[in-house]
Enzyme design. Structure first.
Site, short mmCIF file in Angstrom:
data_model
loop_
_atom_site.label_atom_id
_atom_site.label_comp_id
_atom_site.label_asym_id
_atom_site.label_seq_id
_atom_site.Cartn_x
_atom_site.Cartn_y
_atom_site.Cartn_z
N SER A 21 0.84 -1.19 0.00
CA SER A 21 0.00 0.00 0.00
C SER A 21 0.88 1.24 0.00
O SER A 21 2.03 1.20 0.46
CB SER A 21 -0.90 0.01 1.24
OG SER A 21 -1.60 1.23 1.36
N TYR A 49 -2.51 -0.38 10.42
CA TYR A 49 -2.58 -0.72 9.00
C TYR A 49 -1.26 -0.39 8.32
O TYR A 49 -0.69 -1.21 7.58
CB TYR A 49 -3.73 0.02 8.33
CG TYR A 49 -3.86 -0.27 6.86
CD1 TYR A 49 -4.30 -1.52 6.42
CD2 TYR A 49 -3.53 0.69 5.90
CE1 TYR A 49 -4.41 -1.79 5.06
CE2 TYR A 49 -3.64 0.43 4.55
CZ TYR A 49 -4.08 -0.82 4.13
OH TYR A 49 -4.18 -1.10 2.78
#
Length: 253
Positions: free
Chosen positions: A149, A162
């Site tokens: 990501s 995250y």
């Protein structure tokens, strides 16, 4: 059109929706037989049927990869039914955002278990098969593509854990790349920016509103854009390895 992955077998985790679903279709279009892995069996069955209906070959593998045993079983079932393993796409993931102070620790554990441990468990089980495939025809090279990501490059408020998992994906991918390079197993990490998938819907409404406000009115990436990126990586010539690829929407700053 040349089907550049003809004779190969791919395994895609998190294939029941979004990037995983689109990637399975892309690899099948290139000629790979595809094992689609995820927790929603009905969606996997539909996806496998879509691939076979288009003339491809697919295997639905319902599995929760957050345990080492289950991840290994998914890999072994793929090899037993499809004959080999040339490509692993580690896509399964969870994004639960919010302030770190007062956060639900179960949410943190769930993200670590899926985003990081599940990815590592599946890679661990797959590596021996990938090394074997890389020594054989048709390509004499094998691939692990880990979906990271933008949050694995830049940490943001409201995404502490995250981001931690995605930074971990990047570190694991680079170390594994160095270990497997001489055996022609390429390890790549793809780092998407904002993609229009159901990932954000796992959050409460107030967090979803925060995400929308932070992005503004931009044209977000679609799952097929990342699938196309994965397809590009795994169809490079044997001597070309794409170790890392960051893909943003044009308007995302």
């Amino acid at each position: 059109m040349t089907r550049r992955l003809e004779g190969t077998v791919a395994l895609v985790t998190g294939a029941s929706s979004g990037i995983g679903h689109a990637t399975a279709l892309e690899l099948a279009r290139e000629g790979a037989s595809v094992a689609v892995v995820g927790r929603r069996e009905d969606r996997l069955t539909d996806l496998a049927a879509e691939i076979t209906g288009a003339g491809g070959k697919a295997l639905a593998v319902p599995a929760d990869i957050t345990t080492a045993q289950t991840a290994a079983e998914a890999v072994e079932r793929t090899v037993e039914n499809l004959g080999r393993l040339d490509i692993l796409v580690n896509n399964a993931g969870l994004m639960l955002l919010g302030p770190a102070p007062g956060a639900d620790l179960n949410d943190w554990r769930r993200m670590i278990d899926i985003n990081l441990m599940g990815l590592m468990y599946t890679a661990h089980a797959a590596v021996p098969h990938l090394v074997k495939a890389a020594a054989e025809q048709p390509r004499q090279v094998a691939d692990i593509v880990n979906i990271g990501s933008l949050a694995g490059r830049n940490a943001y408020a409201m995404s502490a854990v995250y981001s931690a998992t995605k930074f971990g994906v990047g570190a694991f991918s680079e170390a594994l790349r160095q270990e497997l390079a001489r055996q022609h197993v390429r390890v790549s990490v793809v780092e998407p920016g904002s993609v229009d998938t159901e990932l954000r819907t796992h959050n409460p409404d107030v967090i979803q509103q925060h995400i929308v406000a932070a992005l503004g009115d931009i044209d977000r990436l679609q799952s097929r854009d990342i699938a196309d990126t994965v397809g590009y990586i795994v169809t490079r010539p044997r001597h070309v390895a794409v170790a890392e690829l960051l893909v943003r929407p044009t308007e995302q700053v």
